[in-house]
Design an enzyme around this catalytic site. Sequence first.
Site, short mmCIF file in Angstrom:
data_model
loop_
_atom_site.label_atom_id
_atom_site.label_comp_id
_atom_site.label_asym_id
_atom_site.label_seq_id
_atom_site.Cartn_x
_atom_site.Cartn_y
_atom_site.Cartn_z
N PHE A 1 52.08 35.05 45.69
CA PHE A 1 52.84 36.30 45.79
C PHE A 1 53.55 36.53 44.46
CE2 PHE A 1 56.51 38.99 46.48
CZ PHE A 1 55.98 40.00 47.25
N ASP B 1 55.55 31.89 37.47
CA ASP B 1 56.40 32.81 38.21
C ASP B 1 57.45 31.98 38.94
OD1 ASP B 1 57.62 34.50 39.98
OD2 ASP B 1 55.77 35.43 40.73
N LYS C 1 65.47 37.13 41.02
CA LYS C 1 66.24 36.81 42.21
C LYS C 1 67.67 36.31 41.93
CE LYS C 1 62.87 37.03 45.79
NZ LYS C 1 61.42 36.79 45.65
#
Length: 395
Positions: A133, A218, A247
């Site tokens: 993802f 990532d 985040k």
Amino acid sequence: MNASEIFEIESRHTSGLYTKQPIIFVRGQGASLWDIDGVEYLDCASGHGVANLGHAHPKVAAALAYQSTRLITLFETFYNDQRAALMQKMGTLVPGLDRVFFCNSGTESVEAAIKFARISTGRPGIVAAMRAFHGRTMGSLSATYNKKYREGFEPLVPGYTHVPYNNIEALEKIVNDQTAAVLLEPVQGEGGVYIADPAYIQAARRICDQHGALLIVDEVQSGFGRTGKWFAVQHSAVTPDLLCCAKSLAGGVPMGAVLIGQAVKNLVPGVHGSTFGGNPLSCAAAVAALSAIEEEDLPTQAAEKGAYLVEKIRAINAPLVREVRGLGLMVGIEMKQKVQPYLKTLQERHILALNAGLTVIRLLPPLVITYEQIDHLIATLAEVLTSDPVISPTE
Ligand SMILES: *Cc1c(COP(=O)(O)O)cnc(C)c1O
């Protein structure tokens, strides 16, 4: 505004993109959230890994309050004290990655890294992993694997291929002189909490070097102490060429960034940019967040608390648990059946947790969660995982 007004207004005006839960949260502190009636919940979701520092961290709050009276916005063509302080800090987090691009979210950081890899190498190919993802904008979405996110949006960006995760041979076969980059999550989050073998990340580094391709990691979910180190790739002792983060970077304030190594070339004015990127307000929040991570030694806390939590969950020995996986406080409980009913039962007991796919319960508590709160989580999990979950008629 009372509760029924809030439900009514949000239900009427929502985009419709979110599965709404009937709880109104109005306040948070540490790993706790309080609803509008003052009921306390234990937050083991952290907004999908945003609240590593806990909610309303006083240092972040103070930095925001102060900076908001000085300067909120400034394009990166001009210099700024807060941005310089953040660049100085971020430029030393991973030796070898001393340049940084600022943006506003995870998908933007992946989007930027992919563009940097193509402009740097002059090649089109992006190799990503199955179950990956990487976000929902077109470039990142093209690297995201699950059909659920991709279907209905084709044609996606050409040049992407997906290989099985943790499989060195598959990488060796697919990477060639048309590969711009290999893009990997050191721990797959949404995909089910799968942890990369250090040997796999090391092989990815070697294979990229052999073919002149770049290695992008990532760390949008796994970064900033979550897995027990500043970044999860450090468990493999590998330096990537591009490291994507977002985040929890700015303590809950929207911000993304890409750390950039020496091998990345051709980043010249106009090649890429972001209007809000590197704004002084987000930078001030991030400076406060990173210094709090350091002062409270949150990576070590995550490592110790995570090891404790995983050990205790394994000891529950529930027959329907297939496997418990974890690195620091990034924890997955794989069940032999769908987890949605369990998540609902946990929520009824005032614990917020996440799924990762259909059969994995994912726990991403704030790294400041206390041992008392962890013990409460374990006791509740022991009850919930060993009893029949409530299955509502709509499911
Ligand atoms: C959440 C996430 C993203 C996307 O971040 P957004 O801020 O929602 O765009 C990308 N990659 C990973 C690994 C993530 O967990």
